[in-house]
Design an enzyme around this catalytic site. Sequence first.
Site, PDB file in Angstrom:
ATOM      1  CE  LYS A  12     -12.946  -9.266   1.030  1.00 42.36           C
ATOM      2  NZ  LYS A  12     -13.738  -8.440   1.939  1.00 42.36           N
ATOM      3  N   GLY A  16      -2.666   3.846  -0.591  1.00 39.58           N
ATOM      4  CA  GLY A  16      -3.895   4.281  -1.253  1.00 39.58           C
ATOM      5  C   GLY A  16      -3.649   5.198  -2.448  1.00 39.58           C
ATOM      6  NE  ARG A  74       4.100   6.452   4.047  1.00 40.83           N
ATOM      7  CZ  ARG A  74       2.800   6.257   4.265  1.00 40.83           C
ATOM      8  NH1 ARG A  74       2.260   6.586   5.436  1.00 40.83           N
ATOM      9  NH2 ARG A  74       2.051   5.734   3.316  1.00 40.83           N
ATOM     10  N   GLY A  82       1.367  -1.063   0.843  1.00 38.28           N
ATOM     11  CA  GLY A  82       1.964  -1.560   2.086  1.00 38.28           C
ATOM     12  C   GLY A  82       2.317  -3.037   2.051  1.00 38.28           C
TER      13      GLY A  82
HETATM   14  C1  3PG Z   1      -1.217   6.439   4.661  1.00 34.13           C
HETATM   15  O1  3PG Z   1      -0.547   6.097   5.636  1.00 34.13           O
HETATM   16  O2  3PG Z   1      -1.793   5.650   3.919  1.00 34.13           O
HETATM   17  C2  3PG Z   1      -1.243   7.903   4.336  1.00 34.13           C
HETATM   18  O3  3PG Z   1      -0.498   8.616   5.257  1.00 34.13           O
HETATM   19  C3  3PG Z   1      -2.665   8.400   4.247  1.00 34.13           C
HETATM   20  O4  3PG Z   1      -3.295   8.204   5.472  1.00 34.13           O
HETATM   21  P1  3PG Z   1      -4.874   8.123   5.524  1.00 34.13           P
HETATM   22  O5  3PG Z   1      -5.251   6.842   4.802  1.00 34.13           O
HETATM   23  O6  3PG Z   1      -5.243   8.109   6.977  1.00 34.13           O
HETATM   24  O7  3PG Z   1      -5.414   9.319   4.790  1.00 34.13           O
HETATM   25 MG    MG Z   2      -4.259   4.717   4.005  1.00 40.66          MG
END
Ligand code: 3PG
Ligand code: MG
Length: 396
Positions: free
Chosen positions: A197, A377, A36, A354
């Site tokens: 899931k 996310g 990142r 991830g």
């Molecule tokens: C992540 O690592 O998924 C992003 O930086 C967002 O982080 P968060 O899910 O804590 O908002």
């Molecule tokens: Mg996250």
Amino acid sequence: MGWKTLDEMELAGKVVLTRVDINVPVEDGVVTDTTRIDRIVPTVKDILAGGGKPVLMAHFGRPKGEVVPEMSLAIVRPALEAALGVPVKFAEDCIGGPAKIAVTELQPGEVLLLENTRFHPGETTNDPMFAASLGALGSVYCNDAFSAAHRAHASTEGLAKLMPACAGRLMQAELQALESALGNPARPVTAVVGGAKVSSKLELLGNLVQKVNNLVIGGGMANTFLAAQGHGVGTSLCEHDMTDTAAEILAKAEEVGCSIVLPGDVVVAREFKAQAAHETVAADACPADAMILDAGPASVAKIGQVFEASKTLIWNGPLGAFELEPFDAATSAAALKAAELTEAGALVSVAGGGDTVAALNQAGAADRFSYISTAGGAFLEWMEGKTLPGVAALEA
Ligand code: 3PG
Ligand code: MG
């Protein structure tokens, strides 16, 4: 796309408030994966090249509005400086006196990193007062944090409305890659969705059946679909209360002409551990005392044919228990096939999440995809067809 890029902004002499996502993994005070950080370098360099002063705002962990020393961005500063190759100064608070003084003292060619925005409760509540305090530090806003764009926080959303705003280079690349994969893709388009899931990816599956030509379902969630088709799944991970939902998704796919690809053969074992004794059986023949841990070779061959007949691929989630060898076999083989087709110019391949990126890296395929998202996310929410507040704010 209704947002501006750095090319359209007046940067010379301006303090550019730049939202980045440097929420990176750290062990024993050392950053263990700089991806990142590496990916925001072009944005910071372009701001410097345009004569701007980059002031970086970011979150780190989830400190819930309090100062948590282990979540100080000071930990990330050395890795950032190494990646950028220019001096990176640090302000001990992201607003108020310490931040103002650090901005005033910032020299041309230097970068300023502000302390964790989530040390203030106003960040996650998107408090206008907190956004205004951040805004007081500069005059141009640049959002390069696609992976945090699913959060409507002060530094990702509120601030965009207070001054001229643009997308950074990484934000631009992420949005362009996703647009080419799902927005206006070359067809046929295939999506691979895996993971444990069905319940966590319901909205995703519901959106994808309407948008893609082929939907390959793998991982634990495939078991729920097999159960919905009336097959025994033994002791497999399976959400038995979701089989009706899975059946509805299958019916919807049939109705709109989306072809669902489920495993035709599966690798089963009696234990959930690496190197567990295993065998390959037909997907409708899982023994009652065994669990499905991967898709089998016939399934992989079928997936390969689907990829060959596709022009675009979007991938989220592994096909099996990839963290346990040899149950990474289907994920690795399919990933390598996608990589080969991409290198041959036959496929545009985009992956995110991830676990997904970890699995593709493990297979040695990630570098050979067209685009690997830095987002988890946010990637998922974009694939679900949701509006990302951080992106919408740039368009306003
Ligand atoms: C992540 O690592 O998924 C992003 O930086 C967002 O982080 P968060 O899910 O804590 O908002
Ligand atoms: Mg996250």
